[in-house]
Design an enzyme around this catalytic site. Structure first.
Site, PDB file in Angstrom:
ATOM      1  N   CYS A  73       7.976 -10.486   7.267  1.00 49.00           N
ATOM      2  CA  CYS A  73       8.873 -11.277   8.106  1.00 49.00           C
ATOM      3  C   CYS A  73      10.321 -11.162   7.651  1.00 49.00           C
ATOM      4  CB  CYS A  73       8.483 -12.743   8.058  1.00 49.00           C
ATOM      5  SG  CYS A  73       6.805 -13.043   8.591  1.00 49.00           S
ATOM      6  N   ASN A  99       9.485 -17.312   6.353  1.00 48.44           N
ATOM      7  CA  ASN A  99       8.827 -16.143   5.762  1.00 48.44           C
ATOM      8  C   ASN A  99       8.033 -16.648   4.568  1.00 48.44           C
ATOM      9  OD1 ASN A  99       8.113 -13.723   4.554  1.00 48.44           O
ATOM     10  ND2 ASN A  99      10.174 -13.258   3.830  1.00 48.44           N
ATOM     11  N   GLY A 100       6.739 -16.353   4.534  1.00 44.27           N
ATOM     12  CA  GLY A 100       5.907 -16.832   3.429  1.00 44.27           C
ATOM     13  C   GLY A 100       4.630 -17.416   3.985  1.00 44.27           C
ATOM     14  N   GLU A 146      -0.414  10.028  -4.415  1.00 45.45           N
ATOM     15  CA  GLU A 146       0.777   9.699  -3.636  1.00 45.45           C
ATOM     16  C   GLU A 146       0.835  10.554  -2.359  1.00 45.45           C
ATOM     17  OE1 GLU A 146       2.811   7.451  -3.425  1.00 45.45           O
ATOM     18  OE2 GLU A 146       4.585   8.259  -2.453  1.00 45.45           O
ATOM     19  N   LYS A 203       0.897   8.978   1.369  1.00 42.06           N
ATOM     20  CA  LYS A 203       1.968   9.276   2.335  1.00 42.06           C
ATOM     21  C   LYS A 203       1.376   9.737   3.655  1.00 42.06           C
ATOM     22  CE  LYS A 203       4.584   7.804   0.959  1.00 42.06           C
ATOM     23  NZ  LYS A 203       5.164   7.050  -0.123  1.00 42.06           N
ATOM     24  N   GLU A 261      -0.542   6.772   5.502  1.00 38.39           N
ATOM     25  CA  GLU A 261       0.228   5.628   6.002  1.00 38.39           C
ATOM     26  C   GLU A 261       1.115   5.975   7.194  1.00 38.39           C
ATOM     27  OE1 GLU A 261       2.854   3.800   3.139  1.00 38.39           O
ATOM     28  OE2 GLU A 261       3.532   5.721   2.408  1.00 38.39           O
ATOM     29  N   HIS A 286     -17.930  15.899  -8.546  1.00 34.18           N
ATOM     30  CA  HIS A 286     -18.799  14.730  -8.752  1.00 34.18           C
ATOM     31  C   HIS A 286     -18.971  13.913  -7.469  1.00 34.18           C
ATOM     32  CE1 HIS A 286     -18.946  15.537 -13.007  1.00 34.18           C
ATOM     33  NE2 HIS A 286     -17.630  15.676 -12.992  1.00 34.18           N
ATOM     34  N   LYS A 339       7.653  -3.151   4.757  1.00 32.35           N
ATOM     35  CA  LYS A 339       8.388  -2.524   3.661  1.00 32.35           C
ATOM     36  C   LYS A 339       8.350  -3.385   2.411  1.00 32.35           C
ATOM     37  CE  LYS A 339      11.088   0.581   1.868  1.00 32.35           C
ATOM     38  NZ  LYS A 339      10.392   1.810   1.459  1.00 32.35           N
TER      39      LYS A 339
HETATM   40  C1  F6R Z   1       4.076   3.291   0.298  1.00 34.96           C
HETATM   41  C2  F6R Z   1       4.841   2.119  -0.068  1.00 34.96           C
HETATM   42  C3  F6R Z   1       4.108   0.949  -0.626  1.00 34.96           C
HETATM   43  C4  F6R Z   1       4.940   0.269  -1.714  1.00 34.96           C
HETATM   44  C5  F6R Z   1       4.252  -1.013  -2.202  1.00 34.96           C
HETATM   45  C6  F6R Z   1       5.018  -1.661  -3.343  1.00 34.96           C
HETATM   46  O1  F6R Z   1       4.901   4.318   0.764  1.00 34.96           O
HETATM   47  O2  F6R Z   1       6.019   2.078   0.095  1.00 34.96           O
HETATM   48  O3  F6R Z   1       2.854   1.302  -1.105  1.00 34.96           O
HETATM   49  O4  F6R Z   1       5.114   1.158  -2.778  1.00 34.96           O
HETATM   50  O5  F6R Z   1       4.144  -1.914  -1.143  1.00 34.96           O
HETATM   51  O6  F6R Z   1       6.295  -1.995  -2.954  1.00 34.96           O
HETATM   52  P1  F6R Z   1       7.455  -2.229  -3.997  1.00 34.96           P
HETATM   53  O7  F6R Z   1       7.708  -0.941  -4.683  1.00 34.96           O
HETATM   54  O8  F6R Z   1       8.628  -2.685  -3.169  1.00 34.96           O
HETATM   55  O9  F6R Z   1       6.984  -3.280  -4.951  1.00 34.96           O
END
Ligand code: F6R
Length: 613
Positions: free
Chosen positions: A2, A100-101, A486, A490, A493, A509, A608
């Protein structure tokens, strides 16, 4: 997650709120809304969908008020629909707020309020809070600010809220606990937001509200801050370092692509004043006073989530190999709900792009209570994690707007590499020659990444072949194994292709059962200690007709003969290979997602900044 905005001043609030909400879109959301005070009346507009849907809905309605609040909602309690969207308004229509929360005790509060005659329209926890404020105000006849203060003493959970009322039309009340809130200080005007991105174009002077603080902003009397226990707090005004251009796409089709291409510059900024290979030194100012403590640490525990957790896994190799300190890497969300053994001579490092991730923050707080020294590796300047840790270093990647983390990850890696090098040097666990080689390797990274980015056209061509895959495997060994994780994250997601990362040797395995001619297998097979072992692992893939896309060292011939496609990275020490190998994986996911017409910068269901647990 949010996003919140608010404005009080002499300008029209509506365009400021809408622009602010657009700036917060990157956090992830499914509905949006605004409330404006206009001629003693409250006008609330809210809509499921994007900010654009909201503006279309508002259309020609009156929007000339100079006080208002806005919200982008990422659904937790209740479906993403018009009713559950914020702002939420009290039963008598006299108070409205954005939140937000999560109000954890909302159910008990709701039942009590229902008994007292309140009726609810939405399924949200937020609506309970606004009714509670109304109930207190009505019963005790106190001001809006006081009703908010009393209500917040009754709620459990996390909140950043902004509240307005036509009964007190020259005021905005805001408060926070565990969810972020920033106040921008203009000339006789105030901006509120979940982070600084909606504020930076108006003012660089900001106050970060701390937990359990309430801001009372009055058109006449300006800003006053009190705690929820009613103690005066003097506002601490800080200057933002952020530049407005950093929030624009700058000619790129997507933020993610811009941020991939920004990596040479971002890594360079991470080095500035901290590393000089010619003079043979590395020094992180932010942790200088804690270096002895880290060097003597019994153990380093690294906590993080998602991509930042992958950076922690690479750091485990760095610290154990270079500084010979035992490292444990923990998912913050798991760590906080175990009863972990934390000793006073443990150093806990939190890695976080946003500096606001709720699980990482909660795990840090627990480690603090148990006496550990806390360090932060954070990107967002002034964020909560940067403030609750004892010391730390910023990655200096600049704002990362694309939801998928790219430049934040590679700058985390270079920062952790610098930290491990500096501690290893201090402990005498690295020979001088190796120390110098690794400094040179780090310093050469921006140039090498520039070169690597020149292969983008070829990487796009390769990506075209695999855009319709349903599954993918990513393999790596040693410090490249976390890069396999990673790469897989990527891809899944942003393109919604199911992908898994595995240590190459683990494949036999279990996952080898999945391999057939439809399975693309992305593998890091660069020259180094494990090279021949990885070559054997990929022979096993080929023998089962899997499609092999290998990241190899420039000039490699052996893997070229086996693989369907090879992507070369510049010849480098194994120490920096995880950083270089990340780039092609980022580009592959980006191109595949674009070809599949996915929303690259705002993938479905993702946020994000994950500010709820
Ligand atoms: C994936 C991504 C998420 C963040 C995770 C932690 O591309 O961005 O997996 O890495 O939500 O977020 P931060 O680094 O902001 O604690």
């Amino acid at each position: 997650m949010c996003g919140i905005v608010g404005y009080i001043g002499s300008k029209r609030a509506y365009p400021i709120l809408i622009k602010g909400l657009s700036r917060l879109e990157y956090r992830g959301y499914d509905s949006a809304g605004v409330a404006l005070l206009e001629d003693g009346k409250l006008n609330v507009f809210k809509r499921q969908g994007k900010v654009l849907d909201l503006t279309n809905f508002v259309a020609d309605n009156p929007t000339s008020g100079t006080v208002g609040i806005g919200h982008t909602r990422w659904a937790t309690h209740g479906l993403p629909n018009d009713i559950n969207a914020h702002p939420h308004t009290s039963g008598d229509g006299s108070i409205t707020l954005v939140h937000n929360g999560i109000i954890e005790n909302y159910d008990i509060l709701k039942k009590e309020l229902i008994k007292r005659g309140h009726t609810f329209k939405s399924e949200t926890d937020t609506e309970v809070l606004v009714h509670l404020i109304e109930d207190i105000k009505e019963k005790s006849g106190v001001s809006l600010a006081e009703a908010v203060r009393i209500a917040l003493n009754e709620v459990h959970g996390a909140y950043a809220i902004v509240v307005i009322s036509p009964e007190e039309p020259n005021k905005i009340i805001a408060a926070k606990k565990s969810s972020p809130l920033v106040i921008g200080m203009g000339e006789d005007e105030y901006y509120l937001a979940s982070d600084a991105t909606p504020i930076v174009e108006y003012t660089k002077n900001v106050v970060y509200l701390e937990d359990e603080q309430i801001a009372i902003i009055d058109r006449e009397n300006g800003l006053r801050i009190i705690s929820i226990s009613n103690k005066e707090v003097s506002p601490y005004v800080q200057e933002l370092e952020m530049q407005l251009e950093e929030l624009e796409k700058g000619g790129y089709e997507h933020f993610m692509l811009k941020e991939i291409y920004e990596q040479p510059r971002a890594i360079h900024d991470s080095f500035r004043g901290r590393l000089n290979a010619k003079e043979g030194w590395v020094s992180l100012g932010g942790i200088k006073d804690y270096e002895d403590q880290i060097a003597k640490a019994n153990r380093i525990i690294i906590i993080a989530c998602g991509t930042s957790w992958h950076a922690a896994l690479v750091a485990e190799y760095y610290f154990e190999d270079l500084a010979r300190i035992p490292v444990e890497v923990e998912y913050a969300s798991e760590f906080r709900y175990r009863n972990p053994i934390i000793r006073k001579d443990d150093v806990v490092i939190a890695i976080s792009q946003s500096g606001e991730t709720a699980d990482t923050l909660a795990a840090l707080k627990m480690a603090k209570e148990r006496g550990a020294t806390l360090l932060g590796i954070v990107n967002v300047v002034g964020s909560t994690i940067s403030r609750v840790t004892d010391a730390g270093s910023y990655t200096h990647a600049g704002p990362e707007i694309g939801v998928a983390s790219t430049k934040a990850f590679t700058t985390q890696l270079v920062l952790l590499a610098m930290m491990a090098l500096s501690i290893g040097h201090k402990r005498g666990t690295i020979e001088d020659e190796k120390f110098q080689t690794l400094l040179d390797e780090l310093e050469a990274l921006p140039e090498k990444i520039e070169k690597l980015l020149k292969s983008d056209d070829y990487i796009r061509e390769v990506s075209t072949i695999y855009k319709d895959a349903q599954n993918a495997l990513y393999l790596g060994r040693g410090s490249s194994f976390p890069i396999a994780l990673e790469g897989a994250l990527k891809l899944k997601e942003i393109s919604y292709i199911h992908a898994e990362g595995y240590p190459a040797a683990e494949m036999k395995h279990g996952p080898i059962a999945l391999i057939d001619e439809n399975m693309p297998v992305f593998v890091i097979a660069t020259h180094g200690e494990n090279y021949e072992k990885v070559v054997s692992n990929i022979q096993e893939v080929k023998a089962r007709k899997g499609k092999l896309i290998a990241i190899v060292s420039k000039g490699d011939t052996m893997v070229r003969e086996i693989a369907d496609h090879v992507i070369e990275i510049p010849i480098s020490d194994e120490f920096v290979v995880p950083i270089l190998a990340t780039i092609p994986f980022q580009l592959i996911s980006y191109h595949i997602a674009v070809m599949r017409e996915c929303n690259v910068d705002q993938p479905r269901n993702l946020a994000k900044s994950v500010t709820v647990e």
